[in-house]
Design a protein around this motif. Structure first.
Motif, mmCIF file in Angstrom:
data_model
loop_
_atom_site.group_PDB
_atom_site.id
_atom_site.type_symbol
_atom_site.label_atom_id
_atom_site.label_comp_id
_atom_site.label_asym_id
_atom_site.label_seq_id
_atom_site.Cartn_x
_atom_site.Cartn_y
_atom_site.Cartn_z
ATOM 1 N N ALA A 159 0.842 -1.207 0.000
ATOM 2 C CA ALA A 159 0.000 0.000 0.000
ATOM 3 C C ALA A 159 0.875 1.255 0.000
ATOM 4 O O ALA A 159 0.558 2.261 -0.660
ATOM 5 C CB ALA A 159 -0.930 -0.015 1.209
ATOM 6 N N ASP A 160 2.004 1.196 0.729
ATOM 7 C CA ASP A 160 2.899 2.364 0.798
ATOM 8 C C ASP A 160 3.506 2.712 -0.556
ATOM 9 O O ASP A 160 3.835 3.868 -0.821
ATOM 10 C CB ASP A 160 4.004 2.128 1.834
ATOM 11 N N ARG A 211 1.129 5.133 -1.896
ATOM 12 C CA ARG A 211 1.148 6.395 -1.133
ATOM 13 C C ARG A 211 2.365 7.227 -1.536
ATOM 14 O O ARG A 211 2.284 8.451 -1.632
ATOM 15 C CB ARG A 211 1.164 6.107 0.373
ATOM 16 N N GLN A 212 3.474 6.543 -1.781
ATOM 17 C CA GLN A 212 4.690 7.261 -2.198
ATOM 18 C C GLN A 212 4.490 7.986 -3.527
ATOM 19 O O GLN A 212 5.220 8.918 -3.843
ATOM 20 C CB GLN A 212 5.866 6.271 -2.326
ATOM 21 N N GLY A 245 1.732 9.522 -4.117
ATOM 22 C CA GLY A 245 0.725 10.555 -3.848
ATOM 23 C C GLY A 245 -0.714 10.066 -3.959
ATOM 24 O O GLY A 245 -1.650 10.882 -3.984
ATOM 25 N N ALA A 282 -4.035 8.313 -2.417
ATOM 26 C CA ALA A 282 -4.670 8.001 -1.132
ATOM 27 C C ALA A 282 -5.098 6.538 -1.152
ATOM 28 O O ALA A 282 -5.796 6.101 -2.069
ATOM 29 C CB ALA A 282 -5.875 8.903 -0.909
ATOM 30 N N VAL A 283 -4.682 5.797 -0.120
ATOM 31 C CA VAL A 283 -4.967 4.354 -0.096
ATOM 32 C C VAL A 283 -5.702 3.993 1.184
ATOM 33 O O VAL A 283 -5.295 4.396 2.276
ATOM 34 C CB VAL A 283 -3.662 3.520 -0.168
ATOM 35 N N HIS A 284 -6.763 3.228 1.047
ATOM 36 C CA HIS A 284 -7.480 2.700 2.208
ATOM 37 C C HIS A 284 -7.183 1.207 2.298
ATOM 38 O O HIS A 284 -7.441 0.468 1.360
ATOM 39 C CB HIS A 284 -8.988 2.945 2.052
ATOM 40 N N GLU A 336 -10.104 7.250 -4.032
ATOM 41 C CA GLU A 336 -9.113 6.530 -3.223
ATOM 42 C C GLU A 336 -8.902 5.131 -3.790
ATOM 43 O O GLU A 336 -9.819 4.557 -4.385
ATOM 44 C CB GLU A 336 -9.602 6.374 -1.773
ATOM 45 N N TRP A 337 -7.717 4.593 -3.549
ATOM 46 C CA TRP A 337 -7.474 3.208 -3.907
ATOM 47 C C TRP A 337 -7.746 2.344 -2.673
ATOM 48 O O TRP A 337 -7.516 2.800 -1.550
ATOM 49 C CB TRP A 337 -6.028 3.007 -4.374
ATOM 50 N N CYS A 347 0.402 2.024 -12.062
ATOM 51 C CA CYS A 347 0.331 3.490 -11.947
ATOM 52 C C CYS A 347 0.605 4.173 -13.285
ATOM 53 O O CYS A 347 0.453 5.383 -13.411
ATOM 54 C CB CYS A 347 1.340 3.987 -10.913
#
Ligand code: ADP
Ligand code: TYD
Length: 205
Positions: free
Chosen positions: A24-25, A28-29, A31, A33-35, A89-90, A204
């Motif tokens: 998940a990070d 986030r790296q 940019g 937003a991840v749930h 959000e992802w 991505c």
């Protein structure tokens, strides 16, 4: 823009928890937003159903198990997954419907066509954009999971059960090869992380 929905699957001990937060990070790296969430669970009601489902003191009919899994999932989709995706959000989810096909279908022998009907009814066509399937021999999964904590209702099952679970997961992967990426979970953590980095990069793009 609508977010992406990513699920992690595999037998117990295959390494999902090890890689979930790290994976998940990666987004986030960039940019995004991840749930991060899980099944069964992810909502107040879903977590209560999870307790019932995993409790070794709570034996139940295989079809009861199926319906409770899908009940928790319906709530999860409605309360958490759909709203997050709609906001852009992802969502990275520890297990989803492939686990029902694997554990209840393969493991418990519940009819595949019946599960497909419930899948359609519950998800109304929604499927993960990507599923990572951590593929591992049950003997290795058991060794890895050993001693982690007391075994829940599924972890008390024998290797034969897990062989059927693994086979059912691989059947799902054959049926939907563009969604399900099979990861050889017997590799080192570093090797797997390298693969996950490549997969995240491609997603991505
Ligand atoms: P799961 O969430 O799929 O049940 P975990 O991520 O909790 O599995 O992993 C189970 C155990 O195996 C943990 O102790 C973890 O550190 C270890 N482990 C995970 N992946 C690997 C790997 N590739 N090689 C060796 N040990 C691993
Ligand atoms: P899991 O998410 O692996 O949690 P932990 O890593 O904390 O043990 O445990 C959930 C268990 O529920 C797991 O053994 C698989 C099972 N399960 C099903 O049988 N069917 C399903 O549809 C789902 C989502 C999970």
């Amino acid at each position: 823009m609508r977010g992406k929905f990513i699920t992690l699957e595999g037998i117990d001990g295959a390494g999902k928890s090890t890689h979930l937060a790290w994976f998940a990070d990666l987004f986030r790296q960039r940019g995004i937003a991840v749930h991060v969430t899980r099944e069964p669970g992810g909502t107040g009601l879903g977590e209560k159903l999870r307790q019932l489902l995993l409790d070794p003191e709570n034996p139940m009919h295989a079809e009861t198990e199926v319906m409770l899994m899908f009940a928790a999932r319906r709530e999860h989709l409605d309360q958490v997954i759909e709203p997050a995706l709609a906001k852009g959000e992802w969502v990275v989810c520890d297990r989803f419907t492939d686990a029902t096909f694997a554990y209840q279908g393969g493991g418990r022998g519940v009819d595949w066509a019946r599960l497909t009907q419930l899948e359609e009814w519950t998800q109304r066509g929604l499927q993960p954009d990507l599923t990572l399937l951590f593929n591992l021999a049950p003997e290795i999964g058991r060794q890895r999971a050993r001693g982690a904590r007391s075994a829940d209702r599924f972890e008390q099952e024998q290797d034969d059960f897990y062989r059927r679970v693994r086979e059912a997961y691989l059947r799902r992967a054959r049926e939907d090869p563009s969604r399900i990426r099979v990861i050889d979970a017997s590799q080192s953590i570093a090797h797997i992380q390298q693969q996950l980095t490549d997969i995240a990069g491609a997603l991505c793009r």
